[in-house]
Design an enzyme around this catalytic site. Sequence first.
Site, PDB file in Angstrom:
ATOM      1  N   ASP A 262       0.867  -1.177   0.000  1.00 25.00           N
ATOM      2  CA  ASP A 262       0.000   0.000   0.000  1.00 25.00           C
ATOM      3  C   ASP A 262       0.909   1.233   0.000  1.00 25.00           C
ATOM      4  O   ASP A 262       2.136   1.140   0.177  1.00 25.00           O
ATOM      5  CB  ASP A 262      -0.969  -0.010   1.189  1.00 25.00           C
ATOM      6  CG  ASP A 262      -2.180   0.892   0.929  1.00 25.00           C
ATOM      7  OD1 ASP A 262      -2.128   1.733   0.000  1.00 25.00           O
ATOM      8  OD2 ASP A 262      -3.193   0.778   1.639  1.00 25.00           O
TER       9      ASP A 262
HETATM   10  C1  NOJ Z   1      -3.997   3.945   0.169  1.00 22.76           C
HETATM   11  C2  NOJ Z   1      -5.189   3.070   0.370  1.00 22.76           C
HETATM   12  O1  NOJ Z   1      -5.060   2.387   1.599  1.00 22.76           O
HETATM   13  C3  NOJ Z   1      -5.389   2.047  -0.731  1.00 22.76           C
HETATM   14  O2  NOJ Z   1      -6.628   1.423  -0.535  1.00 22.76           O
HETATM   15  C4  NOJ Z   1      -5.324   2.697  -2.064  1.00 22.76           C
HETATM   16  O3  NOJ Z   1      -5.563   1.757  -3.081  1.00 22.76           O
HETATM   17  C5  NOJ Z   1      -3.953   3.335  -2.218  1.00 22.76           C
HETATM   18  N1  NOJ Z   1      -3.776   4.339  -1.184  1.00 22.76           N
HETATM   19  C6  NOJ Z   1      -3.771   3.970  -3.584  1.00 22.76           C
HETATM   20  O4  NOJ Z   1      -4.553   5.090  -3.705  1.00 22.76           O
END
Ligand code: NOJ
Length: 729
Positions: A262
Site C-alpha cells: 500500500d
Molecule cells: C492507500 C489506500 O489504503 C489504498 O486502498 C489505495 O488503493 C492506495 N492508497 C492507492 O490510492
Amino acid sequence: MDRKSLEALLDDMSIEEKVMQLVQIPGSEYLAEAEITGIERGRVEENVKKLAGSTLGIWGSKNLREIQDRYIKEHPHHIPLMFMLDVIHGHKTVFPCPLGQGASFDPERTKKGATVQAREAAADGVHVTFSPMSDLCRDARWGRIMESTGEDKYLNSLMASAMVEGYQGDDLTDPEHLAACVKHFAAYGAAEGGRDYNNTELSEHTLREHYLRAYGEAIKKDPAMVMTSFNSVNGIPATGNQFLMRKILREEFGFKGVLISDWGAVGELINHGFAEDKKDAAYRAMMAGVDIDMCSGCYSEQLEELVETGAVSMKMLDEAVLRVLNMKNDLGLFEDPYRGIVSDAGPVITEESRRLAREAVAASLVLLENNDKTLPLGKGKTSFIGPYADTKKLQSSWAFSGEDDNTVTVWEAAKEVYEPDSIKVAAGCTMLDQDAMTARGIRHTDQWQEENDRLLAEAVQTAEWADTVVLCLGEDFAQSGEAASKASLKLPAVQLKLLKEIKKTGKRIVTLIFTGRPLELDEVKELSDALMICWLPGTEGGHGVMDVVSGKISPSGRLPVSFPYTVGQEPLHYDMYPTGRPKPASGPSEFTSRYLDCENGALYPFGYGLSYTSFEYGEPKLSASEMTSEDTLTASVSIRNTGDVPGDVTVQMYIRDVCASRVRPVRELAGFRKIHLNPGEEKAVSFVIKEEMLRFWTAEEKWASEPGRFNVWLCDGSTKGRALEFSLK
Ligand code: NOJ
C-alpha cells in the site's frame, strides 16, 4: 509476447532498469495538474520518472496517451508504463458504495457494475484498479467499512469474487477490462479501536476462518494483483510479513500475480519499529515477497545496492520483475501500450450504465422501519428536507473520478415523479456540525450559527405546509473512507436538532439516512415513521432512492453490517463465539455475559431489512437428519408473498456447529438466495449442505470438519428463524 521473449527482455535489462519495474511513483509526477493528496511534487528524481514501472492516481485518455508515448520513447527497452487507479465503486458512472452493494445481497449485480466501471476506466487509459477491498469489517468506527461489503466472510467472498470477475472479464487483454487488485492483505479491517492504520491482534483461527476468507476466495478468481495492508498482524507489519505473504498468500492460496505494497507502507516499516532505515525496509519487504513498492522510495533508493551486495539475490529480483513484466504482457501492453483508449474524449456515461446504476441503488436500500405503511409515499403534499435533499455529493471519497454534474439528486428525481405544486424542498441545516471537520483542517465560517438558524426556520415552514416530510440526513461523504475513523456513531448534532424540530410540527416523517457506515439510530427511529438506509448511492442516487420511496420498486436490501444501539458495543457482529455464560433470551441475567445498560445484540442486525409487502416462511425441512462426507443434505423452505405488492426476499441459510474442538460461531451465513414473488405467489427455495461447508480451523491447526450435531436456520435475518438439527457422521 511469448514467455521466451519476455525472459530474453529481462536478461537484457540492467539492474537499475529491473529495480525500477518494481517502483511505483505518484501520477502527479507525470501530470502536473493531478491532485494527489499528501504528495510533495519534485521529490522523485528524473531517472526514476523515466524508468518507474508503474504510476497511480491519474486518468484521462488524451493525457495518458501522451504520457505513455513520451515514456516509451525514453525507456531504454521501450517497456510500457502501467497506469493504476482506485476505481472502487465507479469511474464515470458511480454505483453505490461497496457497503451498499453488500446490502443488495446480489453478487451478479455487483459483477455487472464492475464491468461498467472497468469499461469506463479502461477507456480513460487506466490498466489496473485497486479493488476489490476484501477486508472483513466488524467495527463501524473504522471509516473504511464503507469500502467493504460488510461483516460477513461468506457475503464478502462472493462480492469480492464477483468484482474480480467483472473487472477482469474472461481475458485481460480485452481492452474493455482492467486488472483487479485484491486488498488489503491482511486483516486491515481488524484495526484496534476501529482506528485506521492501527495494529491488529488476531488468533490464527479467527484470522484464517474469518479475516482471510474473502481474500482467499477472490484469489481463486485469479486477480492480477494483491495489495499488502498498512497494519501489523500479531506484531509483524503486513508489508514485511513472510508468514502472510509467502506462506499463506503464495503457498497456500497459490497466488501467482504481482504483490504491491500500500502507499508508502514499505517505508512505514520504519515507523512500526520493524526496520532500521530505508535499506532495511526495502530488504524486509523483498524478503516478504512484495514486488512493487508504492511510493515509499525505498526500492528506488536502496534495492539496487541490496542486489549488488548480494543481500537480495538476483534470482529474487528477477522473479519479482518477471511477475511485473508478465502482468504487462497479460494486459497486452507490449502490443498496444494505449489499450482501452478509443478517443481523446474518453468514456461517456451511457443510458445502459445509468440504468444499471439506478437499479443497483434501488436494490441496495434497506428499509428499517415503516409504521402504518408510511412508505411508499402517496400523492399528498411532501417536503424534502435536509442536507441530503438536494446535494450532488452522493458518492464516497473513493469515487473521485466521478463528476458531480452527472449526479441526480433526490430532489431532482422527486420532481420527475410528483406534480410541482405537491412538493417543496429545504436544506434544513448544514451537513456538518460547526467543528466536525477541524481534524481535517476544515472549519465552518463564523456565520455557521446564523446560517443554521435561517435554514431551520425555513425548513419548519416548509414542513408545516406538507402532509409528509422526507428528511434526508446522514454523514458527509468525507466522514467515511480512509483516515476517517470516528469515536461517535451519532448523526451530526445539527441534523438531530433538525429532526427534533420537524417532529414538533406533527407531520409524518420518512427519514432517509445516507451513510458509509452503521450509525446509532435508536433516537432517529423513535422520531421517524419510516426509516431507510440509502448508503452513498452514487450517480443515480436520486433516481434509485425515489424509485423506492415512490413505490415503483419495493425495497429489498438487507443489512450487510450490524447497526448498534451504541458505539460502546463495537466491534459488533452477529457471528460471535458463544460464551460460557450466555445471556438468556428472557428472565434474570445476573452474572451472564451482558451489558448493564444496553442489549448485547444490534439494534438492527446483519441480514435485517423490510419490504413493502410481507412474506410468510413455511416450515423449513431437511432431506435427512444425518449426512456423511460423501453425501449431501438439502435444506428447503417455501416462502409466500402475503402482501399486495410484488417484492424480493433474501432467503438466508445459517449454520452452527454445536460442539467442536474449538468454539464455533453462534451462527454463520452459509448460503442465500434472492427471489422475486408476486402477491400470493409461493416459491420453494433449497440449499445443498456439503461437508466442506462445515470445515473450520480445528484445534489440530488444520482445515477439517468434525462429526457431531449442527443447527441450520432458513430465515430472513441473522436473529430470526427456528433451528433444525442434523448430524455429520
Ligand atoms: C492507500 C489506500 O489504503 C489504498 O486502498 C489505495 O488503493 C492506495 N492508497 C492507492 O490510492
